[in-house]
Design an enzyme around this catalytic site. Sequence first.
Site, PDB file in Angstrom:
ATOM      1  N   HIS A   1      -7.300  -5.044  18.099  1.00  0.00           N
ATOM      2  CA  HIS A   1      -8.109  -6.186  18.521  1.00  0.00           C
ATOM      3  C   HIS A   1      -7.422  -7.519  18.235  1.00  0.00           C
ATOM      4  O   HIS A   1      -7.855  -8.563  18.731  1.00  0.00           O
ATOM      5  CB  HIS A   1      -9.486  -6.136  17.843  1.00  0.00           C
ATOM      6  CG  HIS A   1      -9.453  -6.249  16.362  1.00  0.00           C
ATOM      7  ND1 HIS A   1      -9.034  -5.230  15.533  1.00  0.00           N
ATOM      8  CD2 HIS A   1      -9.794  -7.279  15.532  1.00  0.00           C
ATOM      9  CE1 HIS A   1      -9.125  -5.615  14.275  1.00  0.00           C
ATOM     10  NE2 HIS A   1      -9.575  -6.856  14.243  1.00  0.00           N
TER      11      HIS A   1
ATOM     12  N   ARG B   1      -0.479  12.623  -0.047  1.00  0.00           N
ATOM     13  CA  ARG B   1      -1.664  13.484  -0.064  1.00  0.00           C
ATOM     14  C   ARG B   1      -1.321  14.895   0.426  1.00  0.00           C
ATOM     15  O   ARG B   1      -0.316  15.111   1.107  1.00  0.00           O
ATOM     16  CB  ARG B   1      -2.757  12.888   0.827  1.00  0.00           C
ATOM     17  CG  ARG B   1      -2.302  12.675   2.263  1.00  0.00           C
ATOM     18  CD  ARG B   1      -3.275  11.825   3.060  1.00  0.00           C
ATOM     19  NE  ARG B   1      -2.817  11.617   4.429  1.00  0.00           N
ATOM     20  CZ  ARG B   1      -2.011  10.646   4.811  1.00  0.00           C
ATOM     21  NH1 ARG B   1      -1.574   9.774   3.908  1.00  0.00           N
ATOM     22  NH2 ARG B   1      -1.630  10.535   6.063  1.00  0.00           N
TER      23      ARG B   1
ATOM     24  N   HIS C   1       0.854  -1.187   0.000  1.00  0.00           N
ATOM     25  CA  HIS C   1       0.000   0.000   0.000  1.00  0.00           C
ATOM     26  C   HIS C   1       0.885   1.230   0.000  1.00  0.00           C
ATOM     27  O   HIS C   1       1.970   1.239   0.601  1.00  0.00           O
ATOM     28  CB  HIS C   1      -0.886   0.003   1.242  1.00  0.00           C
ATOM     29  CG  HIS C   1      -1.374   1.366   1.643  1.00  0.00           C
ATOM     30  ND1 HIS C   1      -0.728   2.128   2.606  1.00  0.00           N
ATOM     31  CD2 HIS C   1      -2.415   2.119   1.210  1.00  0.00           C
ATOM     32  CE1 HIS C   1      -1.353   3.284   2.744  1.00  0.00           C
ATOM     33  NE2 HIS C   1      -2.379   3.303   1.911  1.00  0.00           N
TER      34      HIS C   1
END
Length: 305
Positions: free
Chosen positions: A178, A109, A105
């Site tokens: 998690h 920006r 990935h």
Amino acid sequence: MLVERVKTYLLGLQDSICSRLEAEDGSQHFREDLWARKAGGGGRTRVLEQGVVFEQAGVNFSHVFGDCLPPSATAARPELAGCNFQALGISLVIHPRNPYVPTSHANVRFFIAGNGDALDSAGQAWWFGGGYDLTPCYPDLEDIVHWHLAARNACLPFGDDVYPRCKKSCDAYFYLRHRDETRGVGGLFFDDLNAWGFERSFSFMRAIGDSYLPAYLPIVQRRKQTPYGDRERNFQLYRRGRYVEFNLVYDRGTLFGLQSGGRTESILMSLPPAANWRYNWLPEPASAEASLTEFLKPRDWLRDL
């Protein structure tokens, strides 16, 4: 205009990345969709599907603007709530076909928000952000060192402390709380970059964008012919489930895109074309699949260089 300079660079980066990925795959071309956002702006989405090397590769450009920043952008900046904004960037996710080739990935920006007429005017805020990360199913130390060495080399002209800071930020950001594991083996992450001034900050963003393919393609080329079978494919699909969990639960870019009224198909192109979940599945002890957990924790990959 400074925004136009950033936009010109980003469109060129999208072109160069798509061209190189098409050449590497050799079997499929990118499909392009131009889209417009009702509240202002739009983008250029490109997706390659069912390639020999890349099962799915998405490379998005977007430039959106509006009268009110979405909640995901003002959570840490409440003073900007209600301000107009422009946001433009490139975001890409590569899901390879071979389980021995890591998913990757990248994102670069630029944001500008507020009601001033210039970057440094009162009431105006701007910043650059971006980075890249690597998510292997079957990690190889040679690949990981190469990846981080390319990242460090891109950062070095801007200071010896830049790579360690960006790497630490990446480890912290791409973390599944998690699951108590990192999404992969890290890379670079930076946000809110404006302290260097526009020119140096823009130069750094370009250095990161330009270094992505030299960091990733040699890994693809080394691993794309590695033999694999159903066991490796099933493990790849299982680990892709973790990728989905992160993108839908934690990723700020996904939240910003959805909250700002972006194009849903373009935002969710980061998700893999196939994934699965298995209830309470555990790999065989001492297997290659079990060894992945040893890599899913922050580590100084360049310590011995």
